[in-house]
Design a protein around this motif. Structure first.
Motif, PDB file in Angstrom:
ATOM      1  N   VAL A   1      -7.858 -34.638  23.911  1.00  0.00           N
ATOM      2  CA  VAL A   1      -8.547 -35.888  24.227  1.00  0.00           C
ATOM      3  C   VAL A   1      -9.885 -35.930  23.496  1.00  0.00           C
ATOM      4  CG1 VAL A   1      -9.651 -37.232  26.063  1.00  0.00           C
ATOM      5  CG2 VAL A   1      -7.424 -36.169  26.461  1.00  0.00           C
ATOM      6  N   ARG A   2     -10.599 -34.815  23.522  1.00  0.00           N
ATOM      7  CA  ARG A   2     -11.893 -34.765  22.820  1.00  0.00           C
ATOM      8  C   ARG A   2     -11.717 -34.975  21.315  1.00  0.00           C
ATOM      9  NH1 ARG A   2     -14.374 -29.642  26.271  1.00  0.00           N
ATOM     10  NH2 ARG A   2     -15.571 -30.923  27.752  1.00  0.00           N
ATOM     11  N   GLN A   3     -10.670 -34.392  20.774  1.00  0.00           N
ATOM     12  CA  GLN A   3     -10.412 -34.572  19.347  1.00  0.00           C
ATOM     13  C   GLN A   3     -10.079 -36.033  19.038  1.00  0.00           C
ATOM     14  OE1 GLN A   3      -7.498 -31.909  17.702  1.00  0.00           O
ATOM     15  NE2 GLN A   3      -7.244 -33.122  15.840  1.00  0.00           N
TER      16      GLN A   3
ATOM     17  N   LEU B   1     -24.110 -39.940  17.966  1.00  0.00           N
ATOM     18  CA  LEU B   1     -22.925 -39.578  18.745  1.00  0.00           C
ATOM     19  C   LEU B   1     -21.735 -39.302  17.837  1.00  0.00           C
ATOM     20  CD1 LEU B   1     -23.137 -42.055  21.750  1.00  0.00           C
ATOM     21  CD2 LEU B   1     -23.314 -39.558  21.847  1.00  0.00           C
ATOM     22  N   ASP B   2     -21.595 -40.081  16.765  1.00  0.00           N
ATOM     23  CA  ASP B   2     -20.509 -39.841  15.807  1.00  0.00           C
ATOM     24  C   ASP B   2     -20.599 -38.423  15.256  1.00  0.00           C
ATOM     25  OD1 ASP B   2     -19.595 -42.419  16.119  1.00  0.00           O
ATOM     26  OD2 ASP B   2     -20.564 -43.181  14.300  1.00  0.00           O
ATOM     27  N   VAL B   3     -21.803 -38.046  14.838  1.00  0.00           N
ATOM     28  CA  VAL B   3     -22.006 -36.717  14.247  1.00  0.00           C
ATOM     29  C   VAL B   3     -21.760 -35.631  15.284  1.00  0.00           C
ATOM     30  CG1 VAL B   3     -23.744 -35.152  13.289  1.00  0.00           C
ATOM     31  CG2 VAL B   3     -23.553 -37.495  12.427  1.00  0.00           C
TER      32      VAL B   3
ATOM     33  N   LEU C   1     -16.020 -30.570  17.466  1.00  0.00           N
ATOM     34  CA  LEU C   1     -14.696 -30.091  17.074  1.00  0.00           C
ATOM     35  C   LEU C   1     -14.783 -28.919  16.109  1.00  0.00           C
ATOM     36  CD1 LEU C   1     -12.906 -33.522  16.515  1.00  0.00           C
ATOM     37  CD2 LEU C   1     -12.922 -32.090  18.558  1.00  0.00           C
ATOM     38  N   GLY C   2     -16.005 -28.470  15.817  1.00  0.00           N
ATOM     39  CA  GLY C   2     -16.188 -27.352  14.909  1.00  0.00           C
ATOM     40  C   GLY C   2     -16.206 -27.744  13.449  1.00  0.00           C
ATOM     41  N   TRP C   3     -16.329 -29.037  13.181  1.00  0.00           N
ATOM     42  CA  TRP C   3     -16.347 -29.486  11.791  1.00  0.00           C
ATOM     43  C   TRP C   3     -17.667 -29.105  11.121  1.00  0.00           C
ATOM     44  CZ3 TRP C   3     -14.272 -35.223  12.066  1.00  0.00           C
ATOM     45  CH2 TRP C   3     -12.965 -35.200  12.583  1.00  0.00           C
ATOM     46  N   THR C   4     -17.593 -28.843   9.828  1.00  0.00           N
ATOM     47  CA  THR C   4     -18.797 -28.577   9.048  1.00  0.00           C
ATOM     48  C   THR C   4     -19.501 -29.896   8.755  1.00  0.00           C
ATOM     49  OG1 THR C   4     -17.671 -28.815   6.909  1.00  0.00           O
ATOM     50  CG2 THR C   4     -17.657 -26.610   7.947  1.00  0.00           C
ATOM     51  N   ASN C   5     -20.739 -29.778   8.276  1.00  0.00           N
ATOM     52  CA  ASN C   5     -21.468 -30.992   7.893  1.00  0.00           C
ATOM     53  C   ASN C   5     -20.729 -31.750   6.796  1.00  0.00           C
ATOM     54  OD1 ASN C   5     -23.460 -30.384   9.725  1.00  0.00           O
ATOM     55  ND2 ASN C   5     -24.829 -29.452   8.235  1.00  0.00           N
ATOM     56  N   ALA C   6     -20.125 -31.010   5.881  1.00  0.00           N
ATOM     57  CA  ALA C   6     -19.400 -31.641   4.776  1.00  0.00           C
ATOM     58  C   ALA C   6     -18.185 -32.403   5.292  1.00  0.00           C
ATOM     59  CB  ALA C   6     -18.969 -30.584   3.754  1.00  0.00           C
ATOM     60  N   GLN C   7     -17.459 -31.821   6.245  1.00  0.00           N
ATOM     61  CA  GLN C   7     -16.303 -32.506   6.820  1.00  0.00           C
ATOM     62  C   GLN C   7     -16.727 -33.782   7.550  1.00  0.00           C
ATOM     63  OE1 GLN C   7     -14.935 -28.994   9.016  1.00  0.00           O
ATOM     64  NE2 GLN C   7     -12.931 -29.217   8.048  1.00  0.00           N
ATOM     65  N   ALA C   8     -17.797 -33.678   8.333  1.00  0.00           N
ATOM     66  CA  ALA C   8     -18.293 -34.842   9.065  1.00  0.00           C
ATOM     67  C   ALA C   8     -18.735 -35.938   8.096  1.00  0.00           C
ATOM     68  CB  ALA C   8     -19.451 -34.439   9.967  1.00  0.00           C
ATOM     69  N   ALA C   9     -19.414 -35.539   7.030  1.00  0.00           N
ATOM     70  CA  ALA C   9     -19.892 -36.513   6.042  1.00  0.00           C
ATOM     71  C   ALA C   9     -18.725 -37.245   5.390  1.00  0.00           C
ATOM     72  CB  ALA C   9     -20.734 -35.811   4.985  1.00  0.00           C
TER      73      ALA C   9
ATOM     74  N   ALA D   1     -32.327 -29.308  22.163  1.00  0.00           N
ATOM     75  CA  ALA D   1     -31.382 -28.235  21.838  1.00  0.00           C
ATOM     76  C   ALA D   1     -31.840 -27.484  20.602  1.00  0.00           C
ATOM     77  CB  ALA D   1     -30.000 -28.815  21.606  1.00  0.00           C
ATOM     78  N   HIS D   2     -31.531 -26.175  20.578  1.00  0.00           N
ATOM     79  CA  HIS D   2     -31.955 -25.339  19.457  1.00  0.00           C
ATOM     80  C   HIS D   2     -30.809 -24.991  18.514  1.00  0.00           C
ATOM     81  CE1 HIS D   2     -35.027 -24.672  22.621  1.00  0.00           C
ATOM     82  NE2 HIS D   2     -35.859 -24.671  21.580  1.00  0.00           N
ATOM     83  N   SER D   3     -29.606 -25.427  18.837  1.00  0.00           N
ATOM     84  CA  SER D   3     -28.467 -25.164  17.968  1.00  0.00           C
ATOM     85  C   SER D   3     -27.480 -26.315  18.076  1.00  0.00           C
ATOM     86  CB  SER D   3     -27.758 -23.861  18.352  1.00  0.00           C
ATOM     87  OG  SER D   3     -27.100 -24.003  19.612  1.00  0.00           O
ATOM     88  N   ARG D   4     -26.549 -26.345  17.152  1.00  0.00           N
ATOM     89  CA  ARG D   4     -25.538 -27.400  17.142  1.00  0.00           C
ATOM     90  C   ARG D   4     -24.730 -27.402  18.442  1.00  0.00           C
ATOM     91  NH1 ARG D   4     -23.836 -28.489  11.623  1.00  0.00           N
ATOM     92  NH2 ARG D   4     -21.633 -28.498  12.244  1.00  0.00           N
TER      93      ARG D   4
END
Length: 281
Positions: free
Chosen positions: A174-176, A225-227, A233-241, A264-267
């Motif tokens: 569902v989250r995915q 929120l999109d990012v 989901l564990g996507w990298t910045n490149a995948q999200a972009a 927050a201090h981390s992703r």
């Protein structure tokens, strides 16, 4: 023409026609959805006398009806003198003053969903560039309608699964689907469907935990929120972009902004906090 519960294709068709006319300089681009085996002309870009508005073309008749049967584009250099098409609609074509024309089908999931036209009012032939532009516009519309259909499918699935909340054993799926839905929704042309996407996403996000109904807290922008949904989901910045259609640096900027708002201090801390606050499912 779509059945009850499905999105209206006309906004996407109109958007495509406007872009086609701007790209080609054609005096008139028009088209419409398919319903009951007919083409109904409802969308226009350019100056029109109104003769074509609302005209319904039967399967196999005229240029659009032939395209509906053949499922491939057809070009005529002078409609009323062209061989190979029926002339049931010469009176409306003449009233509109059209001569050279191209019609192209829009095929989604093996179904012809719409027909697009480009037309001239002069006796010159349509050039290769114009023909190619119409074909490309039809292919782009096919992709957008396929995305819109996928959004409808995912909405229905999310609505069913989301009602079970985190007790649902498929909650990670569902989250995915939620994250992917936010991405797909960017290409939805139907305003009512976009509102439905927003409502379902809001409903799912409030299932993130006991603090989900908290009235106050940080407000994240839609892009933040999109990012975060992609990061969850564990996507990298490149995948999200790549999926969001923005640059990696822009992804980083939105992520930094979201982390700052969430303290927050981390992703992943940002993701956990967003879920706890009911900002993500």
């Amino acid at each position: 023409m779509r059945t009850h519960g499905q999105p209206d294709d006309r906004p996407q068709i109109q958007r495509t026609l406007a872009g086609l006319r701007e790209a080609t300089g054609l005096p008139l681009a028009f088209g419409g959805e398919i319903g009951a085996g007919q083409v109904r002309l409802t969308q226009f870009a350019g100056i029109t006398t109104g003769a074509l508005k609302g005209v319904t073309l039967d399967r196999g008749r005229g240029l659009g009806g032939k395209v509906l049967v053949l499922r491939r584009p057809v070009v005529v250099n002078d409609y009323v003198r062209a061989n190979g098409i029926s002339h049931h609609y010469d009176h409306v074509i003449t009233a509109e003053g059209l001569r050279a024309m191209i019609a192209a089908p829009v095929v989604v999931s093996r179904e012809v969903r719409a027909v697009l036209y480009g037309a001239l009012r002069s006796d010159e032939a349509l050039g290769d560039r114009v023909v190619q532009s119409v074909l490309e516009a039809a292919r782009e519309l096919e992709q957008r309608l396929a995305v819109q259909d996928e959004v409808v499918h995912r909405l229905a699935w999310l609505d069913r699964c989301g009602s079970a909340g985190q007790a649902n054993p498929r909650w990670e799926l569902v989250r995915q689907a939620y994250a992917e839905l936010r991405i797909l929704a960017q290409d939805v042309g139907d305003a009512a469907l976009r509102r439905r996407v927003a409502a379902i996403c809001a409903k799912l996000s409030t299932m993130g935990g006991p603090a989900a109904t908290r009235p106050s807290g940080p407000r994240l922008s839609a892009r933040e929120l999109d990012v975060l949904a992609c990061v969850s989901l564990g996507w990298t910045n490149a995948q999200a972009a790549a999926d969001l259609g923005i640059t990696v640096e822009t992804v980083k900027s939105y992520l930094r902004s979201a982390m700052r708002k969430l303290l927050a201090h981390s992703r992943m801390e940002a993701v956990v906090t967003a879920r706890r606050l009911g900002l993500l499912p």
